[in-house]
Write a protein that holds these residues in place. Structure first.
Motif: not given
Length: 214
Positions: A130, A152, A155, A159, A193, A201
């Motif tokens: 990361y 973040s 990612v 999601r 996020s 993650a």
């Protein structure tokens, strides 16, 4: 012949991942002699080779056609991205757990060669992956906090797309859009996020695993 070729892919994938692990362990190769990009390439290549060897090239296509559903999903993705990026450097000022990541991102940005599979700090059991991703975005923005946190945000948006796919496979496209819309603005995932730590993650990987299992 096809079965033999798939075994070759499996062997190749296992070999690449073994080399990746060995570089971090230092048994044969040293991480100081292998760049961070090359280590990440070994990891990515090993995973792809194992997937091809285990599943082959024949993937079941999703029953999905461009149209109103596509526009709705695109709108949800834009919404999810907006609530994660607006005032990213200032709306959340508390620099607590991020400090641990920022220190090692700065080291990578300065050319430090890291053992990617090893923990990056004695305080955590997280690997360097990361911080490595963050080191790629860190120099792209004028604000250091944006450079640290934008991974973040991305990612988190991925999601949203993943939960759409999972709910669509389990139920239908309407359920997929509702699930994506809810996750796009649900406070806990939005919060994680918008900070530069790797907790966001983990649910992405879990959602993807369930999606492909279904």
């Amino acid at each position: 012949m096809a079965l033999r070729l798939r075994w070759l892919w499996l062997v190749l994938g296992a070999g690449l991942l073994l080399a990746f692990a060995d570089i971090s362990g230092g048994l044969i190769l040293s991480h100081e002699s292998v760049s961070n990009h090359a280590q990440f390439g070994l990891l990515t290549g090993g995973i792809v080779a194992l997937i091809v060897g285990g599943a082959g090239w024949h993937w079941r296509r999703l029953n999905w056609k461009p149209g109103l559903e596509t526009l709705a999903l695109a709108g949800i993705v834009v919404l999810a991205l907006a609530v994660r990026l607006i005032y990213l450097e200032s709306a959340f000022r508390y620099f607590i757990d991020e400090m641990n990541f920022a220190r090692f991102v700065r080291m990578l940005d300065n050319g430090h060669s890291a053992p990617m599979a090893a923990p990056f700090s004695s305080l955590t059991a997280f690997t360097w992956l990361y911080p490595y991703w963050q080191s790629l975005t860190f120099p792209l923005f004028d604000s250091p906090l944006v450079g640290l946190r934008v991974v973040s945000a991305v990612v988190g948006v991925l999601r949203v797309i993943a939960i759409y796919g999972l709910a669509r496979e389990l139920f239908d496209w309407r359920a997929g859009l509702v699930a994506a819309a809810l996750l796009a603005v649900y406070p806990p995932p939005v919060h994680f996020s918008r900070i530069g730590i790797n907790n966001i993650a983990e649910p992405l990987m879990g959602t993807l695993a369930l999606f492909w299992l279904v």
